[in-house]
Every structure is written in structure tokens, then in C-alpha cells.
Design an enzyme around this catalytic site. Structure first.
Site, short mmCIF file in Angstrom:
data_model
loop_
_atom_site.label_atom_id
_atom_site.label_comp_id
_atom_site.label_asym_id
_atom_site.label_seq_id
_atom_site.Cartn_x
_atom_site.Cartn_y
_atom_site.Cartn_z
N ASP A 1 4.59 16.00 77.39
CA ASP A 1 3.18 16.41 77.28
C ASP A 1 2.43 16.46 78.62
O ASP A 1 2.78 15.78 79.58
CB ASP A 1 2.43 15.50 76.29
CG ASP A 1 2.54 14.02 76.61
OD1 ASP A 1 3.57 13.60 77.19
OD2 ASP A 1 1.61 13.27 76.29
N GLU B 1 3.34 11.22 75.17
CA GLU B 1 3.36 9.91 75.85
C GLU B 1 1.96 9.49 76.27
O GLU B 1 1.66 8.31 76.36
CB GLU B 1 4.30 9.97 77.07
CG GLU B 1 4.62 8.61 77.67
CD GLU B 1 3.48 7.99 78.46
OE1 GLU B 1 3.28 6.76 78.35
OE2 GLU B 1 2.78 8.72 79.18
#
Ligand code: NI
Length: 403
Positions: free
Chosen positions: A79, A136
């Protein structure tokens, strides 16, 4: 004997191209739809079996050896962050307000590079799992991956992950033994007074002045109630309240984070904070809402894996390329895997002053020295093969033939 470092250099252009593609097209936590598709395409091209979607946008690849043996997992996060990319480079983010400023684009490309190396040099025994995880950055993608069973079937015996970091030069890696990163809790606080005219404070309860006292008092939680030899941080990162200079603010909202290396202290800190907020608010007739949430647990490295990491670094990067560093008060959801199975999380150096790759993670100008990408791939691939080789021998030795 194949040199992973040499093999990785041969695919450097590919890894760089993947990283740049991902860098230009960042996706936020749990929105990694195109990134996930890209990973799946690459695994398909490599002929690697995979499962998707896992934990919404995650992908789990598996490379199976011919004979039974241990299973090692390698993990990358995918991400990006909701920050504007301010770099002036041809591969800068094409999406306004979103960018890969923590280097998760590099992690994904590095793991795809490792997958390439491992598909060319598969393990003879055991399995290697490739975990491409979402979210994350705050939404605990790692926890969701674990909950969806990525550490089972086949059961993972050890896991490794890396993070690109500008505190180390390209060609070097660092590791912290034991607790390597802090637990990352967060809190929301609302202080409620009574609004009114700025000229008539006696007819109101000023939430701004109460908040000022609360903020000062909260700083004493770390400095006066924790053992000075125990690391802790309490930061209020956002404060918001009031309407105008001539209005007494009825309400102030605050957001903050607490970082501790010892998770046992989380409840103590939370309760101490509540006691202080309550005391100060009571003293001035204000009320409050305090919401304290436990975030990521601390990242705990398994020290028994450090010699293997060192051996891997010696082989891939050369002698004396691994150094031991202090823990970081940053948080990482790699902790959810390392809570369940022996894990090792290390930093891959990406600093290069000439290329201006010096900015910290999450900075609008953060960038990596792409020469480090093949090193990351070679480190992960070599570590996995090395682990399997060592532990296969051991299991043969410790499991005598049936009589
Ligand atoms: Ni990160």
C-alpha cells in the site's frame, strides 16, 4: 553453486521497471486492486501457483520443492500513503494526493524479483510462500492475512521481511535483535467545555485552556510514571477546536499516538492518561471522551535467525554488510506474523547522497536508490533457500530411521 547476487543483477531492469510502474500508480490501504492484479500477472508469467484474493487484495504465492521439508514465508506490503509526491522525476506518482513514500512499491517489486530468482532456482525440499499483503499503513493488513490462514497449509516455520530505509547505504542491511519496533497505539480525546463570548469567561468553560493543561500534564506520563530505562513516547499529533478569536471554544479534539517497546505497559499508560485527563477536566468543570485503541503489537525478531541473516548478507552483499541497530519506536504490522512464527525483519539500505535518496520514509521527497532493489530480492531468495537447506539437514539428523 548459483550466486543469487549475480542472478539478481541480471533481472535488475525488470525489478526497476516494476517498481516505477507501481510508484506511478499508488493505491491506498485495502484499495490495492491494480497492484494485486499486477502481482498476480507476474506470478502467472513465472508459472508460480497462487491464491487471491486473500485479505481483500492480498496475494499468496507458493513455490513447492520436490521433497517434503520446512516452509519459509517471505512478506511484502503493497500500500501507498495519502501524501502528495513532491519529487520531480519521470516516475513520480500520477495520482494526486497519493504516493509510495514508504517504499512499499519497492517491497512488492523486490518480492517479485525474489519470486523470479526462486522460480529459476526452486528449493529441493520444503516450500517457499510469497505473501503480498495489503494495508500495512494503519489498517493491519498483516493481521487480516494471519486471520485468513496464510501461516497454515502448509504451516510456516519461519518468516522474513524487509523494509527499505535511508539510515543505511545501498549495499548494507541492518537488524535489531529481540524487540525491534514498538507497539503503536492511538487515541482520540475530546475535551468538552461550555461555549460563550470571549469577553465573559466567567460565564463559560473554556475548552482551550483546559486542553492546554491536559496536554502539559499528559507529557508527564512518559517522563514521570514510566521507568526511565523503559522506552516510551506519547505524541499528540493533531488538535482542532474553536470558531473565532472572540468566541470561547466549546470543544477541542485531539489525536495522538503512544509507542512502547513493552506491550505489558499499554494498559498502565492508558489508565494513567485517563486519570490525568479526568483530574484536570474535573478541576475546571469540563467533561471529556477518551478513546484509547491498542494498535500493532511490537515487532519481535527471533534471535536464532540472526546468524542466518548474517550469513545471507555475507554471501549476497559481502563481508561486514550487516550491522546491529537499536530498536525503533515506529510500528509495523509484520508483528502479527512474528507473534505466531519465528520471524526476522531487517532494513535494506537505500541511501545514496549523490542520487538525493536521503529523505526519511513518509517525507514528500522520499525516494530510494534503485541499485538496492536486486540486493533485496537476492537477500530474500537466498535467506529462504538457506533456511530450508539448514533445517532440512537438521530434520534428517534428528529424525532417525524407524527401527
Ligand atoms: Ni512502511
Amino acid at each position: 553453486m548459483v550466486s543469487m547476487a549475480e542472478e539478481a543483477k541480471k533481472i535488475k531492469e525488470d525489478i526497476v521497471a516494476w517498481r516505477r510502474k507501481l510508484h506511478q500508480n499508488p493505491e491506498l490501504s485495502f484499495e490495492e486492486v491494480e497492484t494485486s492484479k499486477f502481482v498476480q500477472e507476474k506470478l502467472t508469467e513465472l508459472g508460480i501457483e497462487f491464491q487471491a484474493p486473500v485479505a481483500k487484495t492480498g496475494v499468496v504465492g507458493i513455490i513447492r520443492g520436490e521433497k517434503s521439508g520446512p516452509t519459509v514465508a517471505l512478506r511484502a506490503d503493497m500500500d501507498a500513503l495519502p501524501i502528495q509526491d513532491e519529487k520531480d522525476v519521470p516516475y513520480a506518482s500520477k495520482v494526486s494526493g497519493k504516493a509510495h513514500l514508504c517504499g512499499h512499491d519497492a517491497h512488492t517489486s523486490i518480492l517479485l524479483g525474489a519470486a523470479t530468482l526462486l522460480s529459476q532456482n526452486p528449493p529441493t525440499h520444503g516450500n517457499i510462500k510469497l505473501l503480498f499483503q495489503p494495508a500495512e499503513e494503519g489498517l493491519a493488513g498483516g493481521m487480516h492475512m494471519v486471520e485468513e490462514g496464510v501461516l497454515e497449509n502448509p504451516k510456516v516455520d519461519a518468516i522474513a521481511g524487509l523494509h527499505v530505509h535511508p539510515t543505511a547505504d545501498t549495499g548494507y542491511v541492518t537488524v535489531c535483535p529481540g524487540v525491534a519496533m514498538a507497539c503503536a497505539d492511538h487515541f482520540d480525546l475530546e475535551i468538552i467545555g461550555k461555549g460563550g463570548h470571549a469577553a465573559h469567561p466567567h460565564m463559560s468553560i473554556d475548552s482551550v485552556t483546559v486542553t492546554a493543561q491536559v496536554i502539559s500534564a499528559l507529557q508527564q506520563v512518559v517522563s514521570r510514571t514510566l521507568d526511565p530505562l523503559v522506552p516510551g513516547v506519547l505524541t499528540i499529533g493533531k488538535i482542532d477546536g474553536g470558531y473565532a478569536r472572540n468566541v470561547i471554544a466549546p470543544k477541542v479534539r485531539l489525536e495522538g499516538t503512544v509507542r512502547l517497546l513493552d506491550p505489558e505497559l499499554r494498559k498502565t499508560v492508558r489508565d494513567q492518561m485517563d486519570q490525568i485527563i479526568s483530574g484536570v477536566c474535573n478541576a475546571f468543570g469540563a467533561t471529556y471522551h477518551f478513546d484509547y485503541q491498542f494498535g500493532y503489537p511490537p515487532v519481535q525478531n527471533d534471535n536464532s535467525l540472526i546468524p542466518l541473516l548474517e550469513e545471507t548478507a555475507n554471501k549476497v552483499l559481502g563481508e561486514n554488510t550487516l550491522s546491529v541497530v537499536k530498536p525503533s519506536m515506529g510500528g509495523e504490522d509484520f508483528s502479527y506474523y512474528a507473534e505466531k512464527v519465528p520471524g526476522i525483519f531487517f532494513r535494506l539500505g537505500i541511501r545514496n547522497e549523490e542520487k538525493n535518496c536521503v529523505y526519511p520514509n513518509h517525507h514528500p521527497l522520499f525516494d530510494i536508490d534503485e541499485d538496492a532493489l536486486p540486493y533485496g530480492s537476492a537477500m530474500l531468495a537466498e535467506f529462504a533457500l538457506n533456511y530450508i537447506k539448514k533445517h532440512t539437514k537438521e530434520s534428517v539428523l534428528t529424525n532417525p530411521l524407524p527401527k
